[in-house]
Design an enzyme around this catalytic site. Structure first.
Site, PDB file in Angstrom:
ATOM      1  CG  ASP A  57     -75.258 -19.908   4.533  1.00 54.19           C
ATOM      2  OD1 ASP A  57     -76.445 -19.957   4.191  1.00 54.19           O
ATOM      3  OD2 ASP A  57     -74.572 -20.931   4.776  1.00 54.19           O
ATOM      4  CE1 TYR A 105     -72.231 -26.045   6.802  1.00 50.76           C
ATOM      5  CE2 TYR A 105     -72.238 -23.639   6.863  1.00 50.76           C
ATOM      6  CZ  TYR A 105     -72.551 -24.819   6.222  1.00 50.76           C
ATOM      7  OH  TYR A 105     -73.182 -24.771   4.996  1.00 50.76           O
ATOM      8  CE  LYS A 107     -76.938 -23.611   5.039  1.00 48.41           C
ATOM      9  NZ  LYS A 107     -75.777 -22.937   5.673  1.00 48.41           N
ATOM     10  CG  HIS A 138     -77.685 -28.384   6.520  1.00 53.47           C
ATOM     11  ND1 HIS A 138     -76.669 -28.034   7.379  1.00 53.47           N
ATOM     12  CD2 HIS A 138     -77.158 -28.297   5.285  1.00 53.47           C
ATOM     13  CE1 HIS A 138     -75.573 -27.746   6.691  1.00 53.47           C
ATOM     14  NE2 HIS A 138     -75.840 -27.911   5.412  1.00 53.47           N
TER      15      HIS A 138
END
Length: 266
Positions: A33, A38, A63, A96
């Site tokens: 994931d 990120y 996401k 997200h």
């Protein structure tokens, strides 16, 4: 459809992300994931490629951040993620966060997300941090009923039952992030006591509790030993009394609540 346990990569960067994903795959994880936000998709992609694990055995989730929800931006974000990850398709793409203050109409981004599924950019679609109100709205929209999961914060100190129960009622799988409450579970006396009985750690017990609620879980660790322990934790069978005692730890302690978050269900 969604693996019962996956490996979360939040807060991991560059070589730390690469090494963590490589070791996670080596100990047995197959669901990875990540997210555009990120800023580690390239490192994650390198780790996936260097593992030599056949693509069909992997389940990769990313996401779309809330600043990419305008028309055309969802598709562009997904294509950028694919390029960084070095993949031809994703297994799951999530929104997200819902658009802050619902500035971008949900009709726009849910429809475009589902079109990405239709176009083969991703096998499945989902959402993250959606409230009951958001989910109710989503289910009235074209494409909304193709959403398979809502990824939300769930741990012993935040059971998040209102959203989880609504998802279960509607056939939407819940995926739990921050299942260890950023390490706080390790200091809880109840979890310590139950862990001793099962010859396990408080973290193991927290993960087993989430999994036994039929919620997919994505713990995160850069330590291979902890990664393996987390992976094995969902095999622990908690008693009804264990589950009740952990249920009673719920104190609505939410960790992820940025200023753009929606009005949470309590």
């Amino acid at each position: 459809m969604i693996p019962a346990i996956g490996f979360g990569t939040f807060r991991m960067k560059d070589e730390d992300a690469y090494n963590a994903v490589r070791s996670a795959l080596e100990v047995g994880y197959r669901h990875i994931d990540t997210a555009a936000f990120y800023d580690n998709e390239a490192a994650v992609g390198r780790a996936l490629k260097d593992s030599d694990i056949p693509r069909e055995e992997l389940f990769v989730t990313t996401k779309v951040w809330h600043d990419r929800l305008s028309e055309g931006e969802v598709t562009a974000s997904i294509k950028e993620s694919l390029e960084k990850l070095g993949l031809d398709y994703l297994d799951l793409v999530l929104i997200h966060w819902p658009s802050p203050n619902d500035e971008v109409p949900m009709e726009s981004y849910i429809g475009e997300l589902d079109q990405a599924r239709e176009d083969g950019l991703t096998r499945h679609i989902g959402v993250s941090n959606f409230t009951v109100a958001h989910l109710e709205k989503m289910l009235t929209l074209p494409g909304g009923r193709n959403v398979i999961t809502n990824q939300i914060e769930v741990h012993p100190f935040l059971a998040n039952r209102k959203v989880a129960d609504f998802c279960e009622e509607k056939g939407i799988k819940v995926t739990a992030y921050m299942p260890l409450a950023v390490g706080k579970v390790m200091d809880d006396d109840t979890l310590k006591d139950i862990a001793e009985k099962h010859d396990a750690t408080p973290a193991d017990i927290a993960l087993a509790w989430v999994s036994q609620r039929d919620i997919a879980v994505i713990p995160s660790s850069t330590n291979p030993k902890h990664q393996k322990s987390n992976l094995d934790a969902i095999r622990i069978s908690l008693t009804a009394d264990d589950m009740t005692r952990i249920d009673e730890l719920d104190r609505a302690e939410r960790i992820a609540s940025p200023d753009f978050a929606p009005a949470w269900d309590e």
